[in-house]
Design a protein around this motif. Structure first.
Motif, PDB file in Angstrom:
ATOM      1  N   PHE B  26       0.751  -1.226  -0.260  1.00  0.00           N
ATOM      2  CA  PHE B  26      -0.101   0.169  -0.392  1.00  0.00           C
ATOM      3  C   PHE B  26       0.882   1.143  -0.065  1.00  0.00           C
ATOM      4  O   PHE B  26       0.839   2.376   1.001  1.00  0.00           O
ATOM      5  CB  PHE B  26      -1.393  -0.138   1.099  1.00  0.00           C
ATOM      6  CG  PHE B  26      -1.723  -1.181   1.198  1.00  0.00           C
ATOM      7  CD1 PHE B  26      -2.804  -1.144   0.020  1.00  0.00           C
ATOM      8  CD2 PHE B  26      -1.361  -2.415   1.940  1.00  0.00           C
ATOM      9  CE1 PHE B  26      -3.804  -2.580   0.248  1.00  0.00           C
ATOM     10  CE2 PHE B  26      -2.718  -3.785   2.190  1.00  0.00           C
ATOM     11  CZ  PHE B  26      -4.040  -2.916   1.033  1.00  0.00           C
ATOM     12  N   TRP B 137      -5.217   0.163  -6.301  1.00  0.00           N
ATOM     13  CA  TRP B 137      -6.000  -1.230  -5.729  1.00  0.00           C
ATOM     14  C   TRP B 137      -7.140  -1.446  -6.584  1.00  0.00           C
ATOM     15  O   TRP B 137      -7.830  -2.010  -6.614  1.00  0.00           O
ATOM     16  CB  TRP B 137      -5.682  -0.805  -5.028  1.00  0.00           C
ATOM     17  CG  TRP B 137      -4.509  -0.829  -3.788  1.00  0.00           C
ATOM     18  CD1 TRP B 137      -2.976  -0.202  -3.664  1.00  0.00           C
ATOM     19  CD2 TRP B 137      -3.721  -2.852  -4.490  1.00  0.00           C
ATOM     20  NE1 TRP B 137      -2.589  -0.450  -3.248  1.00  0.00           N
ATOM     21  CE2 TRP B 137      -2.609  -2.574  -3.175  1.00  0.00           C
ATOM     22  CE3 TRP B 137      -4.286  -3.534  -4.215  1.00  0.00           C
ATOM     23  CZ2 TRP B 137      -1.495  -3.474  -3.431  1.00  0.00           C
ATOM     24  CZ3 TRP B 137      -3.181  -4.343  -4.479  1.00  0.00           C
ATOM     25  CH2 TRP B 137      -2.141  -4.856  -3.492  1.00  0.00           C
ATOM     26  N   THR B 141      -8.163  -5.210  -8.266  1.00  0.00           N
ATOM     27  CA  THR B 141      -9.165  -5.589  -8.299  1.00  0.00           C
ATOM     28  C   THR B 141      -9.885  -5.178  -9.324  1.00  0.00           C
ATOM     29  O   THR B 141      -9.997  -6.280  -9.419  1.00  0.00           O
ATOM     30  CB  THR B 141     -10.489  -4.787  -7.230  1.00  0.00           C
ATOM     31  OG1 THR B 141      -9.336  -3.407  -5.953  1.00  0.00           O
ATOM     32  CG2 THR B 141     -11.235  -5.407  -6.815  1.00  0.00           C
ATOM     33  N   SER B 194     -10.593   3.683 -10.891  1.00  0.00           N
ATOM     34  CA  SER B 194      -9.109   4.457 -10.955  1.00  0.00           C
ATOM     35  C   SER B 194      -8.901   4.766 -11.959  1.00  0.00           C
ATOM     36  O   SER B 194      -7.985   5.628 -11.730  1.00  0.00           O
ATOM     37  CB  SER B 194      -8.892   2.910 -11.210  1.00  0.00           C
ATOM     38  OG  SER B 194      -7.508   2.387 -11.504  1.00  0.00           O
TER      39      SER B 194
END
Ligand code: HEM
Ligand SMILES: [Cu+2]
Ligand SMILES: [Cu+2]
Lengths: 414, 594
Positions: B26, B137, B141, B194
């Motif tokens: 992260f 992220w 995903t 995103s």
């Protein structure tokens, strides 16, 4: 033989990949060179490869042009000739530009590869040059646009009043054509009227009655079934059946909402009786035709490469394409020296598993032959025996499954 | 890297002790996020190339049994080693989707916008590191969901990457329109989220965080291209979301935005009044800008690399910026060129012919400027440079066939044929991919502090160039002969048989080209750990990213931010000894800025 060759190439390729990865190890072991410093030999090698590639690329292109450049038989429609002329014009322009631009790129790259003792020219911009090469594509585009739009305008204008109208209908995975018959008027059609023997859903008063009766029958049968078996059926099952009843009622409602229309003084509900449904598309030569496309399920596209024609078929939105066939099938067979040749309409919008096999034969023939063919076709409502039989529905008692909807019932029966 | 952390503390307090998770997983550091995007994109690219090789087996040798197909896809999709036609369509669809969205949109912009925007404008990081992390992220995903959809019982989405309804709206129409399509749509919504997070961040960063002296007119062309790309994305992706959400509603909630008069599965559906064409308008309102979202970063990257390695200023910097802006603007008013044969009003078609062909002008200007930049240069054949030169060739070649497709009267006959497949693969599948690969070779030293192997790079380039053209160039002729795309086989059509002998050749090139990518993979991963250590400025480049330490820490520059005094393209400036003058070098007395 070809396969062997291909396997050979593949094996060689694999070996080459392995060998090349070994090069890596070697070049590491001669570690006094740095990766970012491209040696003179490497600069020169790549520069030469640019030239070699250019030559190979150009030769390959020319071979392809020569061997495959004659991409289709001569256009079999009037507008097709214009389209081919426009295509030839455009291809000339882009081919010349292709050779000039790629040639300049590779030759310049070759010529100016890195040499230590030289310094690049500090050249920032050149307004005259830049003006020039904004103008050149500008002018070329203007010509291409104007020529293109003139051709486009001609081929998409409204069909003439005496054009022969033919409906072309698509569904997964076949095509059907409809001719309007003697009265020159297509019978009204609606997707709610579709059964397996009425692909178009043509409305005639008889058909309507049969349809409504059969839905009524199904509804009351299902209701009776629920009533009778209530104790045994699970709640979910009942819900499913009730949902079916609801849908049948909606179906009936939609049918009852359909109105009769008048066209040229003929009721559109009676006009359908003499319509002709065909699995081949017959076109009289020299006669303008207006093809009217509809679809019942998903998008398809009616692609007629020999006529330089294409139009999507869209559920709920009829689309059109007009053209005038100019070469009969027979003439084309002679021209191509291929007695088995046939014009073809193929589906060109992905529509499911057998999209690749969704086609219809197209036959262009003399007006006389065409008239004779049309004459020999069955009419939608056979003249002798007008009444269609009432379809029996599957009895819910015999099977545990729910009663079929009227449409499926008719499918089952045929 | 600890030293980098300690020395600058101006306004950056959040990077004292980084745990492994916050550093590698992260992370909010743009450079790490960039690498995450790149590695994910490479992984997705491997999947997409593999899929294409698998379905090329079917096209090249129709009906022949291949053990590998059965081994990879199992009995349901490839019984007896022959791909089923449903599986064929699923593979084509996911191949296209992954390539366009995951490799060339998320991957290309994600990697290079993240890496280059802060480094080239002299910023410590993106405006919002947190949003930036989220954007990765979300991308991750959506990638996982898209790949997972390949394993669904009924098969992945199969209606083509354009997922036109009603096919995509009706599970009855094909197996792939079941759960596979739902997953596709969900993945795409997350993907757009995103892109939006990322795009807004890029725009804000470029506008607000340029270092002292970095005027807009001094921005490297990479940043200009990424800037316009981000704007295109932010303006067009929301339309895709609404388009997709309406489709989800048609599928799940009984609405009829795209449906009307449909009879399927033996029943008339209770839907009227919708229009499938609405979908196409919405889709292509994104879809066309999308192809420039794919292409512009590649053009920006290659401008930078060509100028650097030709040791020559980019020719016509202003014209290059102007062209990027013009292309960006025009890309919003040309979407209808995908719809000439949908029954759209022919007059509207004419308007789109006009606007589309206008794009040829700024595109031609760019091509001429590239070539003139090379002219009288001193060209270093680095792998990045080779791929950039390859980009110019493919950009020209693919752009020219676009002229035919833009001309509605001609498009009628080649629409949805292999001619289109040839065209878009040469511009997207080659040009944009070349730009991406060029960027990787060029900025690898900045990303990993090591060099990639040059010789392998040469081999990779030449094999890729030859195989790429070997695959896609003959497709023009297959298409002009009338072969439709998205066909599982051509056996049913005698009139197409004479071009069928090109198919095994194309497939062979595809297999070899696919294998050639192993060179790249090997080189990339091997060099991350074992490559030669990179110097600070390996290519003798002017832009700011090369003024950081070899492996910049969080915050990029130890100490103060660099100050910019000149544009990015002072190569071989006769007023200077060296053949490059970094942007941080002050103007000499009497020297005027460009
Ligand atoms: C090994 C390299 C590749 C090969 C052999 C290959 C081959 C193919 C083929 C044969 C099709 C099917 C065309 C059709 O039937 O419509 C296709 C579709 C497609 N490819 Fe590729 N391709 C490759 C790389 C790429 C790349 C790099 C891109 C990036 C843009 C790309 C984007 C697409 C797209 C967007 C489609 C359309 C999918 C659809 O019809 O929905 N491909 N490819
Ligand atoms: Cu189809
Ligand atoms: Cu477009």
């Amino acid at each position: 033989m070809l396969n062997l060759l291909i396997i050979l190439v593949l094996v060689l390729a694999v070996i080459a990949v392995f060998q090349l990865t070994r090069v890596y190890e070697y070049s590491r072991s001669i570690r006094n060179t740095r990766e970012e410093e491209i040696s003179h030999a490497d600069n020169k090698l790549n520069a030469w490869l640019m030239l070699v590639w250019m030559v190979a690329f150009f030769i390959g292109t020319i071979v392809l042009y020569v061997k495959y450049g004659n991409y289709l038989p001569p256009p079999a429609s009037e507008h097709g000739v214009n389209v081919d002329n426009l295509m030839a014009f455009n291809i000339w322009i882009i081919t010349i530009a292709f050779f000039l631009m790629n040639g300049a790129l590779f030759i310049i790259t070759y010529k100016f590869y890195y040499r230590k003792d030289r310094k690049a020219r500090f050249h920032l911009h050149d307004n005259r040059l830049e003006m020039l090469w904004t103008m050149i594509p500008g002018v070329l585009m203007a010509v291409i646009i104007i020529y293109g739009l003139i051709t486009w305008g001609k081929m998409t204008g409204p069909a003439s009043a005496d054009a022969l109208k033919i409906e072309v209908y698509s569904k997964q995975f076949d095509w059907t054509a409809r001719y309007s018959g003697k009265d020159g008027v297509f019978g009204a059609a609606n997707f709610n009227m579709i059964t397996s023997d009425n692909i178009f859903g043509i409305i005639t008063p008889d058909r309507m009655k049969v349809m409504l009766d059969s839905i009524d029958g199904d509804i009351s049968e299902t209701e009776a079934y629920i009533e009778r078996e209530k104790a045994l059926l699970s709640d979910e099952k009942i819900e499913v059946l009730e949902d079916q009843i609801y849908r049948m009622k909606r179906h009936k409602q939609r049918l009852m909402d359909l109105d009769e229309d008048q066209l040229n003084g003929i009721s559109t509900w009676t006009a359908g009786a003499d319509d002709v449904i065909a699995k081949e598309l017959h076109l009289p030569v020299g006669q303008e035709v207006e093809l009217i496309f509809t679809s019942r399920d998903v998008l398809h596209s009616a692609y007629l490469p020999h006529f330089r024609a294409q139009m999507n078929t869209v559920p709920g939105v009829p689309t059109r394409f007009k053209m005038k066939p100019t070469i009969t099938t027979e003439e084309m067979r002679q021209e191509l020296k291929d007695p088995a040749f046939d014009y073809i309409l193929l589906c060109n919008k992905v529509c499911g598993a057998t999209h690749y096999n969704m086609k219809m034969k197209v036959i262009v023939e003399s007006p006389e032959a065409y008239a004779k063919w049309l004459e020999s076709q069955k009419l939608f409502v056979p003249v002798e025996a007008p009444a269609a039989e009432v379809p029996a529905t599957a009895s819910p008692d015999t099977t545990a499954s729910a009663p079929a909807s009227p449409a499926t019932a008719m499918v089952v029966n045929r | 890297m600890a030293h980098a952390h300690d020395t600058h503390h101006d306004g950056h307090a959040h990077h004292h002790k980084e745990s492994w998770i916050s550093k590698y997983v992260f992370s909010q550091d743009h450079k790490m996020i960039s690498k995450q995007f790149l590695v994910t994109a490479i992984f997705m690219g491997v999947i997409a190339v593999t899929l294409s090789v698998l379905f090329r087996l079917q096209l090249g040798w129709n009906g022949q049994s291949f053990g590998i197909l059965n081994a990879l896809l199992g009995d349901r999709w490839a019984p007896n080693g022959v791909l089923s036609s449903n599986a064929y369509l699923a593979l084509v669809t996911i191949h296209g989707t992954i390539m366009v969205f995951f490799v060339l949109t998320g991957g290309l912009s994600g990697t290079f916008a993240n890496l280059l925007i802060p480094l080239q404008i002299g910023a410590r990081d993106m405006a919002s590191g947190f949003l930036n992390m989220l954007s990765y992220w979300f991308f991750f995903t959506s990638s996982v969901i898209m790949v997972a959809s390949l394993f669904v019982e009924t098969g992945a989405a199969s209606g083509g990457w354009t997922i036109y309804p009603p096919l995509s709206a009706l599970p009855d129409a094909m197996p792939g329109s079941g759960l596979g399509m739902t997953l596709w749509l969900i993945s795409m919504v997350i993907f757009v989220a995103s892109s939006l997070l990322a795009g807004l961040n890029y725009i804000v960063t470029i506008i607000n965080l340029r270092t002292k002296g970095m005027k807009m007119t001094r921005l490297p062309l990479t940043v200009w291209a990424l800037f316009v790309t981000a704007i295109l994305g932010v303006l067009s992706f929301p339309v895709l979301v609404s388009c997709v959400v309406l489709l989800l509603m048609d599928r799940g909630f009984g609405t009829a935005f795209y449906l009307s008069d449909i009879y399927i599965g033996g029943q008339p559906l209770d839907v009227t009044g919708g229009s499938p064409l609405l979908f196409q308008h919405l889709f292509w309102f994104l879809g066309h800008p999308e192809v420039y979202i794919v292409l512009l970063p590649a053009l920006g990257i290659s401008s930078e690399i060509i100028s650097t390695n030709a040791r020559k200023p980019i020719f016509g910097y202003k014209a290059m910026v102007g062209s990027i802006l013009a292309i960006g603007f025009l890309s919003f008013i040309v979407w209808g060129h995908h719809m000439y044969v949908t029954g759209m009003n022919p007059f509207l078609g004419s308007v789109f012919v006009f606007t589309t062909l206008l794009i040829a002008i700024p595109s031609a200007v760019k091509a001429f400027n590239y070539i003139t930049t090379l002219y009288q240069g001193n060209i270093r054949m680095t792998p990045g440079m080779l791929f950039s030169i390859g980009l110019v060739s493919t950009f020209v070649t693919g752009g020219l066939t676009g002229i035919i497709l833009a001309d509605s009267a001609l498009d009628v006959n080649v629409h949805d044929t292999y001619f289109v497949v040839a065209h878009f693969h040469i511009v997207m599948g080659m040009s944009a991919i070349f730009g991406m690969l060029a960027g990787v070779y060029h900025w690898f030293p900045k990303m990993y502090g090591r060099m990639m192997n040059t010789k392998l790079g040469f081999a990779h380039f030449w094999l890729t160039l030859v195989c790429g053209f070997g695959v896609f160039f003959p497709m023009h002729f297959v298409g002009m002969a009338g072969s439709p795309r998205r066909y599982y086989a051509y056996t049913e059509f005698p009139f197409l048989q004479w071009v069928e002998d090109l198919q095994p050749i194309i497939s062979t090139f595809a297999i070899v080209g696919g294998l050639a990518q192993l060179l790249f993979l090997f080189n990339f991963f091997h060099s991350i750990w074992f490559g030669q250590k990179a110097p600070a400025n390996p290519w003798g480049s002017n832009t700011l990213e090369w003024t950081t330490p070899v492996k910049p820490g969080h915050g990029n520059w130890p100490g103060a931010l660099p100050e910019v005094h000149r544009w990015a393209y002072d190569y071989s400036n006769p007023e200077h000894e060296e053949d490059f003058v970094p942007q941080t070098v002050p103007l000499k007395a009497g020297e005027h800025a460009h």
